[in-house]
Design an enzyme around this catalytic site. Sequence first.
Site, PDB file in Angstrom:
ATOM      1  CD  GLU A   1      -3.028  -1.010   2.249  1.00 48.62           C
ATOM      2  OE1 GLU A   1      -4.173  -1.439   2.020  1.00 48.62           O
ATOM      3  OE2 GLU A   1      -2.690  -0.547   3.353  1.00 48.62           O
TER       4      GLU A   1
ATOM      5  CB  CYS B   1       3.223   7.488   2.957  1.00 46.52           C
ATOM      6  SG  CYS B   1       3.808   6.292   4.191  1.00 46.52           S
TER       7      CYS B   1
ATOM      8  CB  CYS C   1       6.968  -4.860   8.516  1.00 51.17           C
ATOM      9  SG  CYS C   1       8.141  -4.001   9.611  1.00 51.17           S
TER      10      CYS C   1
ATOM     11  CB  CYS D   1       5.666  -2.192  16.033  1.00 56.35           C
ATOM     12  SG  CYS D   1       7.377  -1.658  15.751  1.00 56.35           S
TER      13      CYS D   1
ATOM     14  CB  CYS E   1       0.708   6.618  11.564  1.00 58.53           C
ATOM     15  SG  CYS E   1       1.474   8.036  10.792  1.00 58.53           S
TER      16      CYS E   1
END
Length: 340
Positions: free
Chosen positions: A89, A102, A109, A113, A330
């Site tokens: 994305e 962005c 990933c 997190c 975010c």
Amino acid sequence: MNLGDLTYSELEKYILSAGESKWRAKQIFSWIARGAASFEEMSDISKPLRMFLAQRFEIYLPQIVYKAVSKADGTVKYLMRMSDGNVIESVVMKYRHGYSICVSSQVGCAMGCTFCASTIGGKMRNLAPHEILGQLTAAARDLSVKISNIVVMGIGEPLDNYHNLMIFLYNVQNEFGVNIGFRHITVSTCGLVDRIRELAQENIPINLALSLHAADDETRRAIMPVAKRYTIAQTLEACDFYFETTHRRVSYEYALIGGVNNSKAHAKKLAELLRGRNCHVNLIRVNPIKEREVEKTSEQDAENFRAILEKHNITTTIRRTLGADIDASCGQLRAGHTEV
């Protein structure tokens, strides 16, 4: 090999070795920057040269397979498919100063997190330089706009894909290409200390944003696995080295998570941690994702947190939430979409 993975100097050497003039490299590099999806589009290049290139290289522009436009602020989120079928994305945001994109640097990933959707499912692979650049060119073509700012803050850890990231950065700022200056580019990292130091020694004036999200090691380790490899002290030392070497102020990203790191005590601890540093803090009211149970911080608590930091002379901004209604804010980006 994809033609867009060559640096300008590599392309120039290749063109010269084929008996062509240097300025042909400028033409071809410009076509890549404009998002040429085939050699046939390069209309000012001779047919023999186009055939020569087609026999040795490929061109692939990421394919837009889903597009969502925020009704709240006009933010545009794209799901783009790579040549191997993997999807990522990208998000385009409109500001008064122009358009920013962005971009993602990996498919998935590996950082893990706990408050981020991008890491669900882990990392599949790194994106090649042409795939990072292709997000920008595909979006600019689709919207018919000039994009003037880049944040490498989408899916993935950019410094975990260091070699390809650097080719992308040098290519995107090249005057014969997209020509976006380094000062208009921000690279975000969870804190890969050795890579931060290596990036500093590249001596290019890009903006560095560190995902800090906690002011003590215990809290940071609980929400960011990377903190088990590097302490906050080690990470901040690397950021200080970056500032001293590049003279570029570091931004510290801090996602406010209800009941985890958003109290006044946490704010005071963060103020003490950053005291004396030439830095900027971006506070982010953590965004909800369906797979994670995270509590969004209220506007008032965010304001209280900012007030404490500013009382200690730390420049602080509460980041404006863009694209929340389309899961484009975010921590909400992921390598897939339920509607595709």
